[in-house]
Design a protein around this motif. Sequence first.
Motif, PDB file in Angstrom:
ATOM      1  N   LYS A   1      -5.044  63.802  33.433  1.00 24.11           N
ATOM      2  CA  LYS A   1      -5.173  64.553  32.182  1.00 24.11           C
ATOM      3  C   LYS A   1      -6.459  65.373  32.120  1.00 24.11           C
ATOM      4  O   LYS A   1      -6.537  66.353  31.401  1.00 24.11           O
TER       5      LYS A   1
ATOM      6  N   GLN B   1      -7.446  67.679  37.537  1.00 29.88           N
ATOM      7  CA  GLN B   1      -6.295  68.542  37.821  1.00 29.88           C
ATOM      8  C   GLN B   1      -6.702  69.721  38.702  1.00 29.88           C
ATOM      9  O   GLN B   1      -6.030  70.031  39.693  1.00 29.88           O
TER      10      GLN B   1
ATOM     11  N   VAL C   1      -1.205  65.727  39.930  1.00 31.89           N
ATOM     12  CA  VAL C   1      -1.360  66.752  38.894  1.00 31.89           C
ATOM     13  C   VAL C   1      -0.580  66.362  37.644  1.00 31.89           C
ATOM     14  O   VAL C   1      -1.022  66.596  36.524  1.00 31.89           O
TER      15      VAL C   1
END
Length: 173
Positions: A130, A135, A126
Amino acid sequence: MTVTDIDILKTAIDWAKAEMFSAMFFTIFGLLFLIASVGFWHFGKTAMAKAYVIPLLVAGGLLVVIGVGLIISNQMRLAAFPGAFGADAAAFVAAEVARAEQTITSYQNVVFKAIPVIIMICAALVLFLKSPVWQASVIVVVAMMAVIMLVDTNASVRLENYRDQLLLAETQK
């Protein structure tokens, strides 16, 4: 049938019913993930919110499949217990103890070793990923693994107790 025979069969039936109840939690969490996916799809305005739709959908589907599969397999096991026990009680107990031992070993390797490693790797990812989709994906994997650990930790303890009760009842016979 002796009192011990009835106790062994009752113990096996009680364990299978508890497993079916436990498996419902996979299904419930899976449905919650699916509802969250719909919520993010419908109400999500940001890229990050929209990124959760597919990962939650996939994880929710997997949890529902796991839960329903465990419920069905335990229903079949539950239906087979009386016949298998009646045919050969000693073989039934031996088979159940062996199956319990194998499953406990699997829990030790997967639930208590592999899943924590997966959670740590995803938590670290995480920080470096990006893209909102990536994520969201690793965050959902952490949530799904946490659900699996929660349910399977209880199942592991219950299985160890089941095995111990079978062994105890068999030695008292």
